[in-house]
Design a protein around this motif. Sequence first.
Motif, PDB file in Angstrom:
ATOM      1  N   THR A  93       0.838  -1.198   0.000  1.00 21.40           N
ATOM      2  CA  THR A  93       0.000   0.000   0.000  1.00 21.40           C
ATOM      3  C   THR A  93       0.875   1.252   0.000  1.00 21.40           C
ATOM      4  OG1 THR A  93      -0.168  -0.193   2.399  1.00 21.40           O
ATOM      5  CG2 THR A  93      -1.999  -1.055   1.126  1.00 21.40           C
ATOM      6  N   PRO A  94       0.399   2.300  -0.651  1.00 22.85           N
ATOM      7  CA  PRO A  94       1.207   3.513  -0.754  1.00 22.85           C
ATOM      8  C   PRO A  94       1.511   4.166   0.596  1.00 22.85           C
ATOM      9  CG  PRO A  94      -0.615   3.585  -2.316  1.00 22.85           C
ATOM     10  CD  PRO A  94      -0.825   2.386  -1.435  1.00 22.85           C
ATOM     11  N   LEU A  95       0.566   4.070   1.548  1.00 26.84           N
ATOM     12  CA  LEU A  95       0.729   4.807   2.793  1.00 26.84           C
ATOM     13  C   LEU A  95      -0.114   4.177   3.892  1.00 26.84           C
ATOM     14  CD1 LEU A  95       0.848   8.520   3.306  1.00 26.84           C
ATOM     15  CD2 LEU A  95      -1.204   7.426   4.134  1.00 26.84           C
ATOM     16  N   SER A  96       0.477   4.020   5.073  1.00 27.93           N
ATOM     17  CA  SER A  96      -0.241   3.536   6.258  1.00 27.93           C
ATOM     18  C   SER A  96       0.115   4.447   7.432  1.00 27.93           C
ATOM     19  CB  SER A  96       0.196   2.109   6.628  1.00 27.93           C
ATOM     20  OG  SER A  96       0.007   1.209   5.578  1.00 27.93           O
ATOM     21  N   TRP A  97      -0.879   5.111   8.003  1.00 27.59           N
ATOM     22  CA  TRP A  97      -0.628   5.918   9.194  1.00 27.59           C
ATOM     23  C   TRP A  97      -0.441   4.993  10.378  1.00 27.59           C
ATOM     24  CZ3 TRP A  97       0.826  10.753   8.941  1.00 27.59           C
ATOM     25  CH2 TRP A  97       0.478  11.500   7.813  1.00 27.59           C
ATOM     26  N   ILE A  98       0.526   5.301  11.203  1.00 25.16           N
ATOM     27  CA  ILE A  98       0.857   4.468  12.367  1.00 25.16           C
ATOM     28  C   ILE A  98       0.125   5.022  13.582  1.00 25.16           C
ATOM     29  CG2 ILE A  98       2.727   3.499  13.759  1.00 25.16           C
ATOM     30  CD1 ILE A  98       2.714   2.666  10.724  1.00 25.16           C
ATOM     31  N   GLY A  99      -1.064   4.489  13.813  1.00 21.30           N
ATOM     32  CA  GLY A  99      -1.890   4.932  14.942  1.00 21.30           C
ATOM     33  C   GLY A  99      -2.114   6.423  14.901  1.00 21.30           C
ATOM     34  N   ASP A 100      -1.987   7.038  16.069  1.00 23.56           N
ATOM     35  CA  ASP A 100      -2.171   8.485  16.175  1.00 23.56           C
ATOM     36  C   ASP A 100      -0.834   9.214  16.283  1.00 23.56           C
ATOM     37  OD1 ASP A 100      -1.371   7.713  18.689  1.00 23.56           O
ATOM     38  OD2 ASP A 100      -3.041   8.659  19.747  1.00 23.56           O
ATOM     39  N   GLN A 101       0.227   8.597  15.794  1.00 23.30           N
ATOM     40  CA  GLN A 101       1.586   9.127  15.954  1.00 23.30           C
ATOM     41  C   GLN A 101       1.983  10.166  14.905  1.00 23.30           C
ATOM     42  OE1 GLN A 101       3.650   8.338  18.615  1.00 23.30           O
ATOM     43  NE2 GLN A 101       1.722   7.469  19.338  1.00 23.30           N
ATOM     44  N   ARG A 102       1.145  10.388  13.902  1.00 25.34           N
ATOM     45  CA  ARG A 102       1.417  11.316  12.797  1.00 25.34           C
ATOM     46  C   ARG A 102       2.630  10.899  11.974  1.00 25.34           C
ATOM     47  NH1 ARG A 102       2.580  16.427  14.642  1.00 25.34           N
ATOM     48  NH2 ARG A 102       2.982  15.664  16.729  1.00 25.34           N
ATOM     49  N   ILE A 103       2.911   9.602  11.973  1.00 25.49           N
ATOM     50  CA  ILE A 103       3.955   9.008  11.136  1.00 25.49           C
ATOM     51  C   ILE A 103       3.250   8.051  10.188  1.00 25.49           C
ATOM     52  CG2 ILE A 103       6.014   7.550  11.058  1.00 25.49           C
ATOM     53  CD1 ILE A 103       6.521   8.317  13.976  1.00 25.49           C
ATOM     54  N   ALA A 104       3.582   8.172   8.920  1.00 22.72           N
ATOM     55  CA  ALA A 104       3.059   7.249   7.916  1.00 22.72           C
ATOM     56  C   ALA A 104       4.239   6.503   7.310  1.00 22.72           C
ATOM     57  CB  ALA A 104       2.298   7.993   6.830  1.00 22.72           C
ATOM     58  N   VAL A 105       4.019   5.244   7.007  1.00 23.55           N
ATOM     59  CA  VAL A 105       5.030   4.425   6.332  1.00 23.55           C
ATOM     60  C   VAL A 105       4.426   3.955   5.025  1.00 23.55           C
ATOM     61  CG1 VAL A 105       6.407   2.315   6.451  1.00 23.55           C
ATOM     62  CG2 VAL A 105       6.043   3.671   8.516  1.00 23.55           C
ATOM     63  N   GLY A 106       5.237   3.956   3.982  1.00 22.93           N
ATOM     64  CA  GLY A 106       4.720   3.516   2.699  1.00 22.93           C
ATOM     65  C   GLY A 106       5.810   3.139   1.731  1.00 22.93           C
ATOM     66  N   HIS A 107       5.373   2.836   0.519  1.00 27.72           N
ATOM     67  CA  HIS A 107       6.326   2.459  -0.512  1.00 27.72           C
ATOM     68  C   HIS A 107       6.745   3.691  -1.319  1.00 27.72           C
ATOM     69  CE1 HIS A 107       3.300   2.776  -3.659  1.00 27.72           C
ATOM     70  NE2 HIS A 107       2.604   1.749  -3.207  1.00 27.72           N
ATOM     71  N   LEU A 108       7.663   3.471  -2.221  1.00 26.69           N
ATOM     72  CA  LEU A 108       8.175   4.509  -3.099  1.00 26.69           C
ATOM     73  C   LEU A 108       7.023   5.267  -3.756  1.00 26.69           C
ATOM     74  CD1 LEU A 108      10.385   5.793  -4.974  1.00 26.69           C
ATOM     75  CD2 LEU A 108      10.070   3.794  -6.440  1.00 26.69           C
ATOM     76  N   PRO A 109       6.958   6.594  -3.576  1.00 25.88           N
ATOM     77  CA  PRO A 109       5.906   7.345  -4.252  1.00 25.88           C
ATOM     78  C   PRO A 109       6.137   7.360  -5.765  1.00 25.88           C
ATOM     79  CG  PRO A 109       6.858   8.633  -2.456  1.00 25.88           C
ATOM     80  CD  PRO A 109       7.734   7.436  -2.668  1.00 25.88           C
ATOM     81  N   THR A 110       5.102   7.067  -6.487  1.00 26.05           N
ATOM     82  CA  THR A 110       5.148   7.099  -7.945  1.00 26.05           C
ATOM     83  C   THR A 110       4.528   8.411  -8.417  1.00 26.05           C
ATOM     84  OG1 THR A 110       2.980   6.085  -8.171  1.00 26.05           O
ATOM     85  CG2 THR A 110       4.873   4.588  -8.032  1.00 26.05           C
TER      86      THR A 110
END
Length: 189
Positions: free
Chosen positions: A26-43
């Motif tokens: 998936t392009p982006l996953s927010w990590i709970g309420d931490q305001r950090i998102a993890v994702g793959h290379l943006p296209t």
Amino acid sequence: MRYVDGWREKFHRYSTRLYGPSRGTTPLSWIGDQRIAVGHLPTAATLLRLVDDGVTHVVNCRSTPQTWISQDLAAERAVFGPARVVHAPMWDFGRPQPPRLWSGAALFAARVLTDDPDAGVFVHCQQGRRRSIMLAYAVLRLRGLGADDAVDLLSRHRVEARIVAAYTASVERWLKAGALPIGRLRLLN
């Protein structure tokens, strides 16, 4: 909307089609309420959407040659501005990651989240599974979460997350040594 002028835009658009993320991530996953998102290379298809998704800052965890091939670092800096994008140039070998490659980026992200209550930090590597998870883990640890809580939060919110023992051990050694920035923060490539 153009995000990079001329050849870089075309190169990014085509190279991320050829050398882009897996369709299974998936392009982006927010990590709970931490305001950090993890994702793959943006296209080219996902980069501009990051702004609408609440991203204000980017940490790119791909190696320097990878960013040259895809021109993703240049595209991210064009969209967000050079002061809001940092580079943590790592290869994904599953071995300990030297803090000189990533510690400045972890401190940058933690500082942004502390100083700006409206900030949203996006951390990515190629697939959003290992290097970006390590960097997000370091940020969560810097922000006061325990090791088990950080792993649990990342695992629950990023299905693709792969916790690499050598990577978390690198973070823990660095924290134990005082969590000082090692090397230069790579604001400019």
